[in-house]
Write a protein that holds these residues in place. Structure first.
Motif, PDB file in Angstrom:
ATOM      1  N   HIS A 115       0.829  -1.201   0.000  1.00  0.00           N
ATOM      2  CA  HIS A 115       0.000   0.000   0.000  1.00  0.00           C
ATOM      3  C   HIS A 115       0.863   1.249   0.000  1.00  0.00           C
ATOM      4  CE1 HIS A 115      -4.032  -1.749   0.563  1.00  0.00           C
ATOM      5  NE2 HIS A 115      -3.398  -2.699   1.221  1.00  0.00           N
ATOM      6  N   SER A 116       0.301   2.327  -0.505  1.00  0.00           N
ATOM      7  CA  SER A 116       1.006   3.606  -0.499  1.00  0.00           C
ATOM      8  C   SER A 116       1.107   4.127   0.926  1.00  0.00           C
ATOM      9  CB  SER A 116       0.280   4.621  -1.387  1.00  0.00           C
ATOM     10  OG  SER A 116      -1.054   4.812  -0.938  1.00  0.00           O
ATOM     11  N   LEU A 117       2.176   4.852   1.207  1.00  0.00           N
ATOM     12  CA  LEU A 117       2.443   5.298   2.573  1.00  0.00           C
ATOM     13  C   LEU A 117       1.417   6.296   3.081  1.00  0.00           C
ATOM     14  CD1 LEU A 117       6.328   5.702   2.377  1.00  0.00           C
ATOM     15  CD2 LEU A 117       5.038   3.848   3.442  1.00  0.00           C
ATOM     16  N   ASP A 118       0.753   7.012   2.193  1.00  0.00           N
ATOM     17  CA  ASP A 118      -0.232   7.997   2.655  1.00  0.00           C
ATOM     18  C   ASP A 118      -1.406   7.342   3.377  1.00  0.00           C
ATOM     19  OD1 ASP A 118      -1.057   7.075  -0.085  1.00  0.00           O
ATOM     20  OD2 ASP A 118      -2.792   8.324   0.379  1.00  0.00           O
ATOM     21  N   LYS A 119      -1.631   6.035   3.141  1.00  0.00           N
ATOM     22  CA  LYS A 119      -2.722   5.327   3.826  1.00  0.00           C
ATOM     23  C   LYS A 119      -2.448   5.164   5.316  1.00  0.00           C
ATOM     24  CE  LYS A 119      -4.817   2.736   0.039  1.00  0.00           C
ATOM     25  NZ  LYS A 119      -5.271   1.392  -0.422  1.00  0.00           N
ATOM     26  N   LEU A 120      -1.181   5.268   5.711  1.00  0.00           N
ATOM     27  CA  LEU A 120      -0.845   5.131   7.128  1.00  0.00           C
ATOM     28  C   LEU A 120      -1.531   6.199   7.980  1.00  0.00           C
ATOM     29  CD1 LEU A 120       2.959   4.321   6.824  1.00  0.00           C
ATOM     30  CD2 LEU A 120       1.250   2.860   7.900  1.00  0.00           C
ATOM     31  N   SER A 125      -4.555   1.699  13.055  1.00  0.00           N
ATOM     32  CA  SER A 125      -3.507   1.422  14.039  1.00  0.00           C
ATOM     33  C   SER A 125      -2.691   2.673  14.348  1.00  0.00           C
ATOM     34  CB  SER A 125      -2.579   0.315  13.538  1.00  0.00           C
ATOM     35  OG  SER A 125      -1.484   0.174  14.418  1.00  0.00           O
ATOM     36  N   ALA A 126      -2.823   3.174  15.583  1.00  0.00           N
ATOM     37  CA  ALA A 126      -2.015   4.314  16.012  1.00  0.00           C
ATOM     38  C   ALA A 126      -0.546   3.941  16.114  1.00  0.00           C
ATOM     39  CB  ALA A 126      -2.521   4.827  17.358  1.00  0.00           C
ATOM     40  N   LEU A 127      -0.251   2.669  16.405  1.00  0.00           N
ATOM     41  CA  LEU A 127       1.130   2.221  16.555  1.00  0.00           C
ATOM     42  C   LEU A 127       1.912   2.398  15.261  1.00  0.00           C
ATOM     43  CD1 LEU A 127       3.296   0.922  18.296  1.00  0.00           C
ATOM     44  CD2 LEU A 127       2.353  -1.326  17.708  1.00  0.00           C
ATOM     45  N   LEU A 128       1.285   2.137  14.120  1.00  0.00           N
ATOM     46  CA  LEU A 128       1.960   2.312  12.840  1.00  0.00           C
ATOM     47  C   LEU A 128       2.266   3.783  12.578  1.00  0.00           C
ATOM     48  CD1 LEU A 128      -0.005  -0.196  10.582  1.00  0.00           C
ATOM     49  CD2 LEU A 128       2.334  -0.446  11.422  1.00  0.00           C
ATOM     50  N   ARG A 129       1.314   4.655  12.863  1.00  0.00           N
ATOM     51  CA  ARG A 129       1.553   6.083  12.666  1.00  0.00           C
ATOM     52  C   ARG A 129       2.679   6.572  13.578  1.00  0.00           C
ATOM     53  NH1 ARG A 129      -4.077   5.982  12.866  1.00  0.00           N
ATOM     54  NH2 ARG A 129      -4.105   6.971  14.935  1.00  0.00           N
ATOM     55  N   GLN A 130       2.664   6.094  14.833  1.00  0.00           N
ATOM     56  CA  GLN A 130       3.725   6.484  15.757  1.00  0.00           C
ATOM     57  C   GLN A 130       5.076   5.927  15.308  1.00  0.00           C
ATOM     58  OE1 GLN A 130       1.351   5.013  19.156  1.00  0.00           O
ATOM     59  NE2 GLN A 130       1.798   6.954  20.162  1.00  0.00           N
ATOM     60  N   VAL A 132       6.140   5.645  12.215  1.00  0.00           N
ATOM     61  CA  VAL A 132       6.690   6.556  11.207  1.00  0.00           C
ATOM     62  C   VAL A 132       7.256   7.805  11.865  1.00  0.00           C
ATOM     63  CG1 VAL A 132       6.166   7.937   9.174  1.00  0.00           C
ATOM     64  CG2 VAL A 132       5.096   5.707   9.449  1.00  0.00           C
ATOM     65  N   GLN A 133       6.525   8.341  12.831  1.00  0.00           N
ATOM     66  CA  GLN A 133       6.963   9.559  13.502  1.00  0.00           C
ATOM     67  C   GLN A 133       8.263   9.336  14.275  1.00  0.00           C
ATOM     68  OE1 GLN A 133       3.397  10.292  15.727  1.00  0.00           O
ATOM     69  NE2 GLN A 133       2.358  11.315  14.021  1.00  0.00           N
ATOM     70  N   CYS A 134       8.354   8.202  14.984  1.00  0.00           N
ATOM     71  CA  CYS A 134       9.574   7.891  15.735  1.00  0.00           C
ATOM     72  C   CYS A 134      10.763   7.706  14.797  1.00  0.00           C
ATOM     73  CB  CYS A 134       9.364   6.630  16.570  1.00  0.00           C
ATOM     74  SG  CYS A 134       8.232   6.829  17.964  1.00  0.00           S
ATOM     75  N   TRP A 135      10.538   7.019  13.679  1.00  0.00           N
ATOM     76  CA  TRP A 135      11.598   6.781  12.695  1.00  0.00           C
ATOM     77  C   TRP A 135      12.119   8.099  12.138  1.00  0.00           C
ATOM     78  CZ3 TRP A 135      11.281   7.752   7.295  1.00  0.00           C
ATOM     79  CH2 TRP A 135      12.324   7.211   6.531  1.00  0.00           C
ATOM     80  N   ALA A 136      11.194   9.015  11.825  1.00  0.00           N
ATOM     81  CA  ALA A 136      11.599  10.310  11.275  1.00  0.00           C
ATOM     82  C   ALA A 136      12.398  11.103  12.304  1.00  0.00           C
ATOM     83  CB  ALA A 136      10.370  11.099  10.834  1.00  0.00           C
ATOM     84  N   GLU A 137      11.966  11.095  13.560  1.00  0.00           N
ATOM     85  CA  GLU A 137      12.679  11.827  14.599  1.00  0.00           C
ATOM     86  C   GLU A 137      14.053  11.220  14.859  1.00  0.00           C
ATOM     87  OE1 GLU A 137      10.199  11.996  18.050  1.00  0.00           O
ATOM     88  OE2 GLU A 137       8.559  12.982  16.977  1.00  0.00           O
TER      89      GLU A 137
END
Length: 291
Positions: A115-120, A125-130, A132-137
């Motif tokens: 799936h495209s990343l914008d679907k995240l 699942s909040a864990l998946l969104r978090q 991405v945020q943790c990885w970016a930070e």
């Protein structure tokens, strides 16, 4: 180097190469292939001529892979598997993204939809969104404190000469909670084919893992399959979302982190909701939220 041209026997040459690499014995390779010694030798010689490097050395009639042969082996195996999957209509693309639908006669199956990343950002699942945020930070640093909120849910891999090797398993990860504590502790240091999923599941990991190694970015998949569960290893249906994260170790070598969330909220072309929901509802991880 030999002139580059189309080789209608490429698949058979790849089979000769990978089989001889597995057996390191010409007679056993010939028996397995149902071929002849002359044919296998000719296939290997042709590949070496085309690639411009030796794949094997022979010492007292015993075959050994050269460094170039070891380097070429995984890609040759991957090409074989992808070619067979394509011929059997098991792999393709949906909307330009990877799709797999494999069914074996013994009841095992594997369905994947990338799936495209914008679907995240709209994912349940909040864990998946978090993730991405943790990885970016963390800027991809696998040791960064920014990854600490999701670290216990991650499984981490390193690319070695033998292939992909597990380097860490989080105690709250889908892997640990599915297979149990014994495998949580035993997985570290093992090659992927030697993990509970075995070579069958390992073959499905190679292409996505290599994609992330090449891009250093992210990949988001929905997967429904069967895996042995727990200490007794009874096969059960499992449905999950997988976020692959391109990271790096302190020595700047590549690290691949996998964040898996078991879920019924999957979208895989050709797979009905009733099939996805074969996984028991009490195994769903969508409601996990980090403080």
């Amino acid at each position: 180097m030999a002139e580059l041209k189309n080789h209608p026997l490429l698949f058979e040459m790849l089979r000769s190469f990978t089989t001889l690499a597995a057996t390191l014995n010409l007679s056993r390779a010939v028996d397995h292939l149902g071929s002849t010694r002359q044919t296998v030798r000719r296939h290997i010689n042709t590949l070496e001529e085309i690639k411009g490097e030796r794949l094997f050395i022979v010492d007292d009639r015993q075959y050994h892979l050269t460094e170039a042969g070891r380097h070429a082996l995984q890609e040759a195996q991957d090409l074989q598997e992808r070619g067979l999957a394509w011929l059997n209509n098991e792999t393709g693309h949906v909307g330009g993204l990877h799709h797999i639908a494999k069914d074996d006669e013994d009841g095992w199956y594997f369905y994947l939809q990338q799936h495209s990343l914008d679907k995240l950002w709209r994912d349940k699942s909040a864990l998946l969104r978090q993730g991405v945020q943790c990885w970016a930070e963390a800027e991809g640093d696998i040791t960064s404190e920014a990854l600490d909120p999701i670290r216990s849910y991650l499984m981490v891999f390193r690319r070695a000469s033998v292939g992909w090797v597990c380097s860490a398993v989080g105690s709250d990860s889908s892997y640990a909670t599915w297979y149990g504590r014994r495998w949580e502790y035993s997985a570290v240091g093992r090659e992927v084919p030697r993990l509970p999923g075995g070579a069958t599941h390992a073959s499905q990991l190679h292409q996505p893992f290599e994609e992330i190694r090449g891009t250093g970015s992210l990949r988001y998949d929905h997967i429904h399959t069967r895996m042995d569960r727990g200490e007794d290893g009874a096969s059960e249906a499992i449905s999950f979302k997988r976020l692959l994260l391109g990271c790096r170790y302190p020595d700047n070598s590549f690290a691949l982190a996998s964040l898996v969330v078991r879920s019924h909220a999957l979208e895989i072309q050709g797979v009905p909701t009733s099939m996805i929901e074969r996984m028991p509802e009490d195994l769903i991880m969508d409601d996990i939220r980090l403080g």
